[in-house]
Motif scaffolding. Sequence first.
Motif, short mmCIF file in Angstrom:
data_model
loop_
_atom_site.label_atom_id
_atom_site.label_comp_id
_atom_site.label_asym_id
_atom_site.label_seq_id
_atom_site.Cartn_x
_atom_site.Cartn_y
_atom_site.Cartn_z
N UNK A 1 0.90 -1.18 -0.12
CA UNK A 1 0.10 -0.01 -0.08
C UNK A 1 0.95 1.40 0.20
N UNK A 2 1.95 1.20 0.62
CA UNK A 2 2.97 2.17 0.64
C UNK A 2 3.58 2.65 -0.76
N UNK A 3 3.41 1.69 -1.57
CA UNK A 3 3.76 1.91 -3.11
C UNK A 3 2.78 2.44 -3.90
N UNK A 4 1.36 2.04 -3.70
CA UNK A 4 0.09 2.46 -4.26
C UNK A 4 -0.21 3.59 -3.91
N UNK B 1 1.03 2.98 -11.32
CA UNK B 1 2.01 1.97 -10.96
C UNK B 1 1.73 1.68 -9.42
N UNK B 2 1.66 0.19 -9.12
CA UNK B 2 1.45 -0.30 -7.65
C UNK B 2 2.85 -0.92 -7.21
N UNK B 3 3.77 -1.17 -8.17
CA UNK B 3 5.08 -2.02 -7.93
C UNK B 3 6.36 -1.13 -7.86
N UNK B 4 6.25 0.28 -7.82
CA UNK B 4 7.26 1.02 -7.99
C UNK B 4 6.53 2.40 -7.28
N UNK B 5 7.78 3.42 -6.84
CA UNK B 5 7.46 4.59 -6.54
C UNK B 5 8.26 5.68 -7.24
N UNK B 6 7.59 6.66 -8.11
CA UNK B 6 8.19 7.66 -8.72
C UNK B 6 8.01 8.98 -8.44
#
Length: 186
Positions: free
Chosen positions: A5-8, A65-70
């Motif tokens: 969730x912290x990435x989502x 994107x739910x699998x990375x943080x930009x």
Amino acid sequence: MINTRALRDKPTLIGKRVRLVPLGPEHTDAYFAAGLDEEIRRLTGTHHHLTYGEAKEWCRTRERSTDRLDLAIIAADDGRYLGELSLYAVAPENESAGYRIALSALEFTGRGLGREATRMVLEYAFEHVGLHRVWLHVYAFNMRAIAVYRSCGFSVEGRLRDSLLWEGRRHDALLMAVLENGFCGS
């Protein structure tokens, strides 16, 4: 355990001199312009010139994107776009991820902005995402970046010989990583 969730749920992180905000369509022009800077492209080893359409699509799709943080790096005082960073290649089973950062112009280097942004995102990665290890590649000629990464707790773990061919010369890349218990916070 990784908190996906912290990435989502893309955070906004506020520091003394920079804010990290979700990279989005409003950053397209600045993101595209940064990709035209030859020295920034050399430091990041970026051969491909993004078209404006590619930059626009990239910025537009980051929120989904739910699998990375930009995240965009924004100046806290005047709201100017300074660059972007990413936690990517997140491996939940190993509690690890890759990290990259690119300031958008050389005028922003040497002022501690990249260091502050890196420390902020590492704190988020370890405390909120639940990562144990964050790794990166940096070209061996980029001594300023290497010094910043070391000051944030990264250590050299290996060398990728001749991994970049730039204007007829080959350059090594260093593999560096920081573990949650080796992170030097703000």
